[in-house]
Write a protein that holds these residues in place. Structure first.
Motif, PDB file in Angstrom:
ATOM      1  N   LYS A 147       0.844  -1.192   0.000  1.00  0.00           N
ATOM      2  CA  LYS A 147       0.000   0.000   0.000  1.00  0.00           C
ATOM      3  C   LYS A 147       0.877   1.238   0.000  1.00  0.00           C
ATOM      4  CE  LYS A 147      -3.888  -2.001   2.407  1.00  0.00           C
ATOM      5  NZ  LYS A 147      -4.791  -1.936   3.521  1.00  0.00           N
ATOM      6  N   VAL A 148       0.379   2.284  -0.640  1.00  0.00           N
ATOM      7  CA  VAL A 148       0.987   3.601  -0.508  1.00  0.00           C
ATOM      8  C   VAL A 148      -0.111   4.519   0.012  1.00  0.00           C
ATOM      9  CG1 VAL A 148       0.561   4.301  -2.911  1.00  0.00           C
ATOM     10  CG2 VAL A 148       2.352   5.428  -1.569  1.00  0.00           C
ATOM     11  N   VAL A 149       0.256   5.309   1.009  1.00  0.00           N
ATOM     12  CA  VAL A 149      -0.683   6.243   1.619  1.00  0.00           C
ATOM     13  C   VAL A 149      -0.035   7.617   1.637  1.00  0.00           C
ATOM     14  CG1 VAL A 149      -2.000   6.788   3.701  1.00  0.00           C
ATOM     15  CG2 VAL A 149      -1.650   4.393   3.051  1.00  0.00           C
TER      16      VAL A 149
ATOM     17  N   LEU B 271       6.144  22.536  -3.417  1.00  0.00           N
ATOM     18  CA  LEU B 271       6.747  21.217  -3.553  1.00  0.00           C
ATOM     19  C   LEU B 271       5.610  20.238  -3.775  1.00  0.00           C
ATOM     20  CD1 LEU B 271       9.303  21.095  -0.599  1.00  0.00           C
ATOM     21  CD2 LEU B 271       9.851  21.196  -3.025  1.00  0.00           C
ATOM     22  N   MET B 272       5.863  19.171  -4.499  1.00  0.00           N
ATOM     23  CA  MET B 272       4.840  18.158  -4.736  1.00  0.00           C
ATOM     24  C   MET B 272       5.351  16.776  -4.377  1.00  0.00           C
ATOM     25  SD  MET B 272       2.996  18.919  -8.394  1.00  0.00           S
ATOM     26  CE  MET B 272       2.011  17.441  -8.296  1.00  0.00           C
ATOM     27  N   LEU B 273       4.455  15.988  -3.799  1.00  0.00           N
ATOM     28  CA  LEU B 273       4.665  14.549  -3.672  1.00  0.00           C
ATOM     29  C   LEU B 273       3.665  13.894  -4.598  1.00  0.00           C
ATOM     30  CD1 LEU B 273       4.967  13.634   0.128  1.00  0.00           C
ATOM     31  CD2 LEU B 273       6.768  13.776  -1.571  1.00  0.00           C
ATOM     32  N   VAL B 274       4.100  12.904  -5.354  1.00  0.00           N
ATOM     33  CA  VAL B 274       3.199  12.133  -6.203  1.00  0.00           C
ATOM     34  C   VAL B 274       3.487  10.660  -5.989  1.00  0.00           C
ATOM     35  CG1 VAL B 274       2.982  13.971  -7.914  1.00  0.00           C
ATOM     36  CG2 VAL B 274       4.711  12.224  -8.242  1.00  0.00           C
ATOM     37  N   ALA B 275       2.436   9.849  -6.030  1.00  0.00           N
ATOM     38  CA  ALA B 275       2.613   8.412  -5.805  1.00  0.00           C
ATOM     39  C   ALA B 275       1.589   7.636  -6.614  1.00  0.00           C
ATOM     40  CB  ALA B 275       2.452   8.081  -4.319  1.00  0.00           C
TER      41      ALA B 275
ATOM     42  N   ALA C  47       0.234   1.288   6.891  1.00  0.00           N
ATOM     43  CA  ALA C  47       0.677   2.547   6.292  1.00  0.00           C
ATOM     44  C   ALA C  47      -0.267   3.701   6.626  1.00  0.00           C
ATOM     45  CB  ALA C  47       0.810   2.387   4.777  1.00  0.00           C
ATOM     46  N   LYS C  48      -1.556   3.464   6.564  1.00  0.00           N
ATOM     47  CA  LYS C  48      -2.522   4.531   6.852  1.00  0.00           C
ATOM     48  C   LYS C  48      -2.424   4.986   8.310  1.00  0.00           C
ATOM     49  CE  LYS C  48      -7.310   5.867   6.271  1.00  0.00           C
ATOM     50  NZ  LYS C  48      -8.635   5.480   5.782  1.00  0.00           N
ATOM     51  N   GLN C  49      -2.292   4.053   9.222  1.00  0.00           N
ATOM     52  CA  GLN C  49      -2.162   4.401  10.640  1.00  0.00           C
ATOM     53  C   GLN C  49      -0.875   5.183  10.893  1.00  0.00           C
ATOM     54  OE1 GLN C  49      -2.486   0.293  11.896  1.00  0.00           O
ATOM     55  NE2 GLN C  49      -4.434   0.720  12.944  1.00  0.00           N
ATOM     56  N   ILE C  50       0.199   4.811  10.203  1.00  0.00           N
ATOM     57  CA  ILE C  50       1.474   5.520  10.365  1.00  0.00           C
ATOM     58  C   ILE C  50       1.359   6.944   9.842  1.00  0.00           C
ATOM     59  CG2 ILE C  50       3.883   5.630   9.578  1.00  0.00           C
ATOM     60  CD1 ILE C  50       3.856   2.514   9.701  1.00  0.00           C
ATOM     61  N   VAL C  51       0.749   7.126   8.680  1.00  0.00           N
ATOM     62  CA  VAL C  51       0.561   8.470   8.129  1.00  0.00           C
ATOM     63  C   VAL C  51      -0.274   9.318   9.081  1.00  0.00           C
ATOM     64  CG1 VAL C  51      -0.617   9.758   6.286  1.00  0.00           C
ATOM     65  CG2 VAL C  51       0.946   7.893   5.713  1.00  0.00           C
TER      66      VAL C  51
ATOM     67  N   THR D  56       0.649  23.563  10.896  1.00  0.00           N
ATOM     68  CA  THR D  56       0.029  22.270  10.600  1.00  0.00           C
ATOM     69  C   THR D  56      -1.113  22.036  11.576  1.00  0.00           C
ATOM     70  OG1 THR D  56       2.164  21.396   9.851  1.00  0.00           O
ATOM     71  CG2 THR D  56       0.477  19.778  10.411  1.00  0.00           C
ATOM     72  N   ASN D  57      -2.263  21.559  11.061  1.00  0.00           N
ATOM     73  CA  ASN D  57      -3.373  21.258  11.970  1.00  0.00           C
ATOM     74  C   ASN D  57      -3.755  19.783  11.903  1.00  0.00           C
ATOM     75  OD1 ASN D  57      -5.071  20.908   9.728  1.00  0.00           O
ATOM     76  ND2 ASN D  57      -6.201  22.802  10.043  1.00  0.00           N
ATOM     77  N   ASP D  58      -4.797  19.423  12.667  1.00  0.00           N
ATOM     78  CA  ASP D  58      -5.247  18.034  12.767  1.00  0.00           C
ATOM     79  C   ASP D  58      -6.386  17.690  11.818  1.00  0.00           C
ATOM     80  OD1 ASP D  58      -3.584  16.818  14.676  1.00  0.00           O
ATOM     81  OD2 ASP D  58      -4.633  17.817  16.311  1.00  0.00           O
ATOM     82  N   ASN D  59      -6.719  18.570  10.892  1.00  0.00           N
ATOM     83  CA  ASN D  59      -7.765  18.287   9.916  1.00  0.00           C
ATOM     84  C   ASN D  59      -7.100  17.577   8.740  1.00  0.00           C
ATOM     85  OD1 ASN D  59      -9.815  18.218   8.108  1.00  0.00           O
ATOM     86  ND2 ASN D  59     -10.373  20.370   8.303  1.00  0.00           N
ATOM     87  N   LEU D  60      -7.194  16.255   8.706  1.00  0.00           N
ATOM     88  CA  LEU D  60      -6.395  15.453   7.788  1.00  0.00           C
ATOM     89  C   LEU D  60      -7.168  14.971   6.573  1.00  0.00           C
ATOM     90  CD1 LEU D  60      -4.573  13.195  10.414  1.00  0.00           C
ATOM     91  CD2 LEU D  60      -3.963  15.496   9.646  1.00  0.00           C
ATOM     92  N   THR D  61      -6.448  14.900   5.456  1.00  0.00           N
ATOM     93  CA  THR D  61      -6.927  14.218   4.252  1.00  0.00           C
ATOM     94  C   THR D  61      -5.931  13.113   3.970  1.00  0.00           C
ATOM     95  OG1 THR D  61      -7.808  16.283   3.346  1.00  0.00           O
ATOM     96  CG2 THR D  61      -7.469  14.465   1.802  1.00  0.00           C
ATOM     97  N   ILE D  62      -6.437  11.897   3.846  1.00  0.00           N
ATOM     98  CA  ILE D  62      -5.576  10.738   3.620  1.00  0.00           C
ATOM     99  C   ILE D  62      -6.124   9.930   2.445  1.00  0.00           C
ATOM    100  CG2 ILE D  62      -4.658   8.598   4.611  1.00  0.00           C
ATOM    101  CD1 ILE D  62      -4.817   9.974   7.371  1.00  0.00           C
ATOM    102  N   GLU D  63      -5.242   9.640   1.489  1.00  0.00           N
ATOM    103  CA  GLU D  63      -5.599   8.835   0.313  1.00  0.00           C
ATOM    104  C   GLU D  63      -4.698   7.601   0.281  1.00  0.00           C
ATOM    105  OE1 GLU D  63      -8.059   9.233  -1.720  1.00  0.00           O
ATOM    106  OE2 GLU D  63      -8.657  11.325  -1.481  1.00  0.00           O
ATOM    107  N   GLU D  64      -5.241   6.505  -0.240  1.00  0.00           N
ATOM    108  CA  GLU D  64      -4.514   5.227  -0.220  1.00  0.00           C
ATOM    109  C   GLU D  64      -4.699   4.487  -1.542  1.00  0.00           C
ATOM    110  OE1 GLU D  64      -5.311   1.062   2.168  1.00  0.00           O
ATOM    111  OE2 GLU D  64      -5.531   2.930   3.280  1.00  0.00           O
ATOM    112  N   LEU D  65      -3.628   3.834  -1.986  1.00  0.00           N
ATOM    113  CA  LEU D  65      -3.663   2.942  -3.143  1.00  0.00           C
ATOM    114  C   LEU D  65      -3.073   1.596  -2.726  1.00  0.00           C
ATOM    115  CD1 LEU D  65      -2.285   5.258  -5.983  1.00  0.00           C
ATOM    116  CD2 LEU D  65      -4.622   4.386  -5.793  1.00  0.00           C
TER     117      LEU D  65
END
Length: 176
Positions: free
Chosen positions: A12-14, A95-99, A145-149, A163-172
């Motif tokens: 998985k990538v998150v 800066l960009m991260l792409v996965a 991976a999701k829990q670690i992110v 940085t705040n605690d309002n998170l957006t998380i995507e997973e493949l």
């Protein structure tokens, strides 16, 4: 200013990020979405820096994916080259991260295209905090991976004022 972190683990990538938008020392918005999926190519993008610049880069990256039939390696190299050499684009501050299911890259305006050796990478004002937390959790926990992110972003939010605690998380999930 923001925090974006990506972790690869167990096929998985998150990619996750916070939602705070700051202008100088003022919080302007707490619910921005800085991590997005490009469903057509099954690619996740995350950005740190100027919002308008990041949206421009995301659009350019998607155009490169279309041009290169979803080949993420060719797309990031061509985006970095265009970003660095174009007179207007080289002024963009982001800066960009792409996965995708196989690869993760950091792309910068100075022409950097970096693939992490250990599957963990982060950007933004809280990036180093999230990176350190994620690496420690990858090495010393059974979290996925999701829990670690998620945990890494919460740690960064507790340290970085941008940085705040309002998170957006995507997973493949990749086929192993």
């Amino acid at each position: 200013m923001t925090t974006i972190v990506s972790v690869r683990r167990d096929n998985k990538v998150v990619v996750g990020g916070d939602g705070q938008v700051s202008l100088g020392n003022t919080v302007m918005k707490g619910t921005a979405r800085k991590v997005n999926m490009i469903p057509k190519h099954e690619v996740i993008t995350g950005f740190a820096g100027s919002t308008a610049d990041a949206i421009t880069l995301r659009d350019l990256f998607e155009q490169q994916l279309d041009k290169h039939q979803g080949n993420i390696v060719s797309s990031v190299i061509h985006l970095a080259r265009e970003w660095r050499s174009d007179r207007v684009l080289r002024r963009l501050e982001a800066l960009m991260l792409v996965a995708n299911k196989e690869k993760t890259f950091l792309i910068s305006g100075s022409g950097d295209v970096i693939e992490p050796e250990d599957g963990v990478i982060a950007i933004g004002s809280g990036g180093n905090y999230a990176l350190a937390a994620a690496r420690a959790l990858v090495d010393n926990s059974d979290l996925d991976a999701k829990q670690i992110v998620e945990k890494s972003l919460h740690i960064a939010a507790g340290i970085c004022v941008f940085t705040n605690d309002n998170l957006t998380i995507e997973e493949l999930t990749s086929i192993a």
